[in-house]
Motif scaffolding. Structure first.
Motif, PDB file in Angstrom:
ATOM      1  N   UNK A  91       0.860  -1.188   0.000  1.00 12.99           N
ATOM      2  CA  UNK A  91       0.000   0.000   0.000  1.00 12.99           C
ATOM      3  C   UNK A  91       0.890   1.230   0.000  1.00 12.99           C
ATOM      4  N   UNK A  92       0.434   2.261  -0.716  1.00 14.57           N
ATOM      5  CA  UNK A  92       1.209   3.493  -0.744  1.00 14.57           C
ATOM      6  C   UNK A  92       0.288   4.681  -0.523  1.00 14.57           C
ATOM      7  N   UNK A  93       0.837   5.694   0.153  1.00 13.25           N
ATOM      8  CA  UNK A  93       0.118   6.942   0.410  1.00 13.25           C
ATOM      9  C   UNK A  93      -1.213   6.695   1.118  1.00 13.25           C
ATOM     10  N   UNK A  94      -1.176   5.872   2.175  1.00  8.66           N
ATOM     11  CA  UNK A  94      -2.388   5.544   2.931  1.00  8.66           C
ATOM     12  C   UNK A  94      -2.192   5.833   4.415  1.00  8.66           C
ATOM     13  N   UNK A  95      -3.293   5.989   5.115  1.00  6.76           N
ATOM     14  CA  UNK A  95      -3.267   6.041   6.571  1.00  6.76           C
ATOM     15  C   UNK A  95      -3.223   4.588   7.034  1.00  6.76           C
ATOM     16  N   UNK A  96      -2.184   4.236   7.783  1.00  8.04           N
ATOM     17  CA  UNK A  96      -1.987   2.852   8.214  1.00  8.04           C
ATOM     18  C   UNK A  96      -2.995   2.472   9.297  1.00  8.04           C
ATOM     19  N   UNK A  97      -3.124   1.184   9.530  1.00  6.75           N
ATOM     20  CA  UNK A  97      -4.023   0.667  10.558  1.00  6.75           C
ATOM     21  C   UNK A  97      -3.373   0.732  11.931  1.00  6.75           C
ATOM     22  N   UNK A  98      -4.193   0.759  12.956  1.00  7.29           N
ATOM     23  CA  UNK A  98      -3.708   0.653  14.319  1.00  7.29           C
ATOM     24  C   UNK A  98      -3.228  -0.784  14.552  1.00  7.29           C
ATOM     25  N   UNK A  99      -2.274  -0.951  15.443  1.00  6.25           N
ATOM     26  CA  UNK A  99      -1.760  -2.286  15.741  1.00  6.25           C
ATOM     27  C   UNK A  99      -2.858  -3.258  16.157  1.00  6.25           C
TER      28      UNK A  99
END
Length: 156
Positions: free
Chosen positions: A92-100
């Motif tokens: 994935x690029x240029x995304x808001x990542x998920x919480x752990x």
């Protein structure tokens, strides 16, 4: 790639023969009510129902978290891919990542004899299958195997 299949899921592992699997998997970002789905299929509300499943454990897990990323980044769905034939499997690029602690779900199904292989690891099942096992997944346990380039924040 680390899998949970060396634990309570070891009996559901296909080994190296993914073309003739004993089990098929599906990853999902949220719980699925299979009892309700079965009722809908049996009552004719879902005609010609098909299930698209994979024999590849890591693809199913990556699909669960890819769905989560798409939900969190709906305008960037094209920036998120799962490719069973590459490492890392999820990019994935240029995304808001998920919480752990983001959760996903792995559904495991007994592979029926009439499952049709349509790609190397992917199968179509005509009709409804009830999962034999459901595994809750946590992003923190799998994220090290994915390539996530986070969205760049503009400096103020």
């Amino acid at each position: 790639m680390k899998t949970d299949l060396n634990s309570d899921l070891s009996s559901y592992y296909n080994g190296d023969d993914l073309s003739n699997p004993k089990f098929l998997y599906m990853g999902a970002s949220a719980p699925i009510d299979f009892n309700q789905l079965e009722k809908e299929c049996n009552n004719g509300y879902r005609i010609n129902f098909k299930m698209y499943l994979t024999a590849h454990y890591n693809t199913a897990v990556a699909n669960a978290f890819a769905q989560k990323l798409i939900e969190k980044n709906p305008d960037k769905a094209n920036n998120i891919t799962v490719d069973s034939y590459s490492i890392p499997i999820l990019k994935a690029s240029d995304v808001v990542d998920l919480d752990d602690n983001a959760e996903g779900y792995l559904y495991i199904f007994k592979c029926p004899e009439d499952a049709t292989n349509f790609k190397k690891y992917d199968f179509i099942v005509n009709g409804f299958l009830m999962p034999v096992k459901v595994k809750e997944l946590y992003y923190k346990d799998h994220k090290i195997y994915y390539s996530i380039n986070k969205e760049q924040q503009m400096e103020k």
